[in-house]
Motif scaffolding. Structure first.
Motif, PDB file in Angstrom:
ATOM      1  N   GLU A  99       0.838  -1.200   0.000  1.00  0.00           N
ATOM      2  CA  GLU A  99       0.000   0.000   0.000  1.00  0.00           C
ATOM      3  C   GLU A  99       0.876   1.255   0.000  1.00  0.00           C
ATOM      4  N   GLY A 100       0.539   2.208  -0.861  1.00  0.00           N
ATOM      5  CA  GLY A 100       1.250   3.479  -0.922  1.00  0.00           C
ATOM      6  C   GLY A 100       2.582   3.422  -1.646  1.00  0.00           C
ATOM      7  N   LYS A 101       2.892   2.313  -2.265  1.00  0.00           N
ATOM      8  CA  LYS A 101       4.165   2.156  -2.963  1.00  0.00           C
ATOM      9  C   LYS A 101       3.936   2.134  -4.476  1.00  0.00           C
ATOM     10  N   THR A 102       4.945   2.573  -5.213  1.00  0.00           N
ATOM     11  CA  THR A 102       4.924   2.454  -6.669  1.00  0.00           C
ATOM     12  C   THR A 102       5.480   1.084  -7.011  1.00  0.00           C
ATOM     13  N   LEU A 126      -0.588  -8.524  -6.659  1.00  0.00           N
ATOM     14  CA  LEU A 126      -0.027  -7.293  -6.102  1.00  0.00           C
ATOM     15  C   LEU A 126      -1.128  -6.421  -5.496  1.00  0.00           C
ATOM     16  N   ALA A 127      -2.268  -6.358  -6.178  1.00  0.00           N
ATOM     17  CA  ALA A 127      -3.402  -5.584  -5.655  1.00  0.00           C
ATOM     18  C   ALA A 127      -3.915  -6.192  -4.348  1.00  0.00           C
ATOM     19  N   ALA A 128      -3.889  -7.509  -4.234  1.00  0.00           N
ATOM     20  CA  ALA A 128      -4.319  -8.169  -2.995  1.00  0.00           C
ATOM     21  C   ALA A 128      -3.404  -7.819  -1.827  1.00  0.00           C
ATOM     22  N   LEU A 129      -2.184  -7.381  -2.144  1.00  0.00           N
ATOM     23  CA  LEU A 129      -1.234  -6.962  -1.115  1.00  0.00           C
ATOM     24  C   LEU A 129      -1.311  -5.456  -0.857  1.00  0.00           C
ATOM     25  N   GLY A 130      -2.359  -4.817  -1.394  1.00  0.00           N
ATOM     26  CA  GLY A 130      -2.597  -3.408  -1.126  1.00  0.00           C
ATOM     27  C   GLY A 130      -2.072  -2.440  -2.163  1.00  0.00           C
ATOM     28  N   ALA A 131      -1.433  -2.951  -3.209  1.00  0.00           N
ATOM     29  CA  ALA A 131      -0.872  -2.064  -4.225  1.00  0.00           C
ATOM     30  C   ALA A 131      -1.989  -1.379  -5.009  1.00  0.00           C
TER      31      ALA A 131
END
Length: 175
Positions: A99-102, A126-131
């Motif tokens: 989350e909050g990372k590029t 990656l989205a499941a990890l908050g990306a």
């Protein structure tokens, strides 16, 4: 100042992905950024397979991800997806750790038929990890990386320019 972690998901020590890793590291270093490198294949296999979240090595590598604002994910393409060893490591990242990372996905595959692997296999994980800020990424064909011998490779100029322009244009300018 940007902090960068590069996660290399190749299960093999002798891989074309090493040349891509080398080029990415050089691009960041040219901008005075020294990325942290996580070679998943070097992590203890038992910790990965048995999902040992508290493993000293896993915790150490996860801290690199936590402290970075840019995460580069490098993976070979196997069976129209990213590598299993990469998935095993991603499963050990804490929930919402991206989350909050590029996020910059970069894949090397044998055919353009697997180009959509980034969008349909990797990005959902990656989205499941908050990306939420996952860039389009770069896909490079195996044939664009010439094997020189002794675990040395060379990226064709077209692929190298595309990769370099992506890193310097889309990443370094915006972060």
């Amino acid at each position: 100042m940007s902090r960068v972690s590069i996660i290399s998901g190749s299960p093999s020590e002798q891989t074309r992905l090493n040349e891509v890793l080398h080029c990415v590291v050089n691009q960041f270093q040219a901008s005075k950024i020294t990325p942290e490198i996580i070679n998943v294949r070097d992590l203890p296999a038992e910790d990965l397979i048995q999902a040992r979240f508290e493993s000293e090595e896993i915790v150490k590598e996860n801290k690199k991800v936590e402290n970075s604002n840019i995460i580069v994910i490098l993976t070979p393409v196997y069976k129209a997806s990213f590598s299993g060893v990469l998935k095993t490591y991603l499963d050990l990242l804490p929930q919402n750790s991206l989350e909050g990372k590029t996020i910059i996905p970069i894949a090397v595959g044998g055919t353009f038929g697997h180009l959509l692997m980034i969008d349909y296999a990797l990005k959902p994980v990656l989205a499941a990890l908050g990306a939420t800020h996952i860039l389009k990424g770069v896909y490079i064909l195996d044939s664009q990386i010439k094997k020189l011998g002794n675990n040395r490779y060379e990226l064709e100029p077209d692929a190298k320019n595309r990769l370099n322009q992506f890193i310097t244009g889309d990443i370094l300018v915006t972060n």
